[in-house]
Design a protein around this motif. Sequence first.
Motif, short mmCIF file in Angstrom:
data_model
loop_
_atom_site.label_atom_id
_atom_site.label_comp_id
_atom_site.label_asym_id
_atom_site.label_seq_id
_atom_site.Cartn_x
_atom_site.Cartn_y
_atom_site.Cartn_z
N ASP A 28 0.84 -1.20 0.00
CA ASP A 28 0.00 0.00 0.00
C ASP A 28 0.88 1.25 0.00
O ASP A 28 2.00 1.24 0.53
N ASP A 30 0.43 3.68 1.82
CA ASP A 30 0.56 4.18 3.19
C ASP A 30 1.43 3.25 4.05
O ASP A 30 1.28 3.20 5.26
N HIS A 138 2.59 0.21 8.59
CA HIS A 138 1.41 0.48 7.76
C HIS A 138 0.54 1.49 8.50
O HIS A 138 0.00 1.17 9.55
N LYS A 144 -3.87 9.69 7.77
CA LYS A 144 -2.58 9.30 7.22
C LYS A 144 -1.48 10.27 7.69
O LYS A 144 -1.78 11.39 8.10
MN MN Z 1 -3.22 0.99 3.67
#
Ligand code: MN
Length: 264
Positions: A28, A30, A138, A144
């Motif tokens: 991902d 992020d 993660h 975020k």
């Molecule tokens: Mn993610």
Amino acid sequence: MKRPELGITLTKLHCWELTQYSKCVFMDADTMVLANIDELFEREELSAAPDPGWPDCFNSGVFVYRPSIETYNELLQLATEKGSFDGGDQGLLNTFFSSWATTDISKHLPFIYNLSSISIYSYLPAFKVFGANTKVVHFLGSIKPWNYTYDSKTKSIRGDAHDPTMVHPEFLNIWWDIYITNILPLLEQHGVVKETTTGVNMDEVTEAVSHMSVSATASSPSSPPPPPTVSSEDRKEKWEQGQADYMGADSFDNIKKKLDTYLQ
Ligand code: MN
Ligand code: GLC
């Protein structure tokens, strides 16, 4: 989960189309890699770490897989016929690779390959013992790293004491340090953002990046995607409401072109 924006994560399925590779590791955007993880290529499809919310499901932020058009078509068929129980790729993939929890322990990646940031405060004693071995963090959830404000003088993110992520803000600070040191200068160099003397306004950066023309990197052989017809603010809002322009400006082909340009 009241997160309609997760619908866009189904574009992840396209990774099975990368058949020029025999084996891949999906990560991902992020996630943040802290140590070499080449050994993941020794694992088989589908290897992934447990999800902290429901450990009999794997978390789909990091996984080892084998590209295959056959698998891709089967996944699409499942998505069309049954849908996804969490509205995103993770629900669908867990339904598809349903024997993950019970069949082959070698397909369970150690948690340090996908340490969900929320686990730090939900099981702090374990984090104190094992956290130093973390290889991939993660930042899952709707907030975020780029949603925080960072003070480059003190090299730390700003936040209120009630925010549980403030218990151990180290990873967030590392993310920001990497961003400020390695990414921001590139964006400035390409004129995407103006030189910043007074901290970083991430909204401005996000806004600028969403306008960024692919042709800014002249060496790219791929043609730039058509310019968006809606303002990037409207576009962002649509994304957040789960209404991406899947067949137009936000089509996978356009996303892939942009990614290819960055990778080159
Ligand atoms: Mn993610
Ligand atoms: C979880 C996973 C993420 C996935 C999403 C949608 O947030 O961490 O990787 O895309 O669920 O299923």
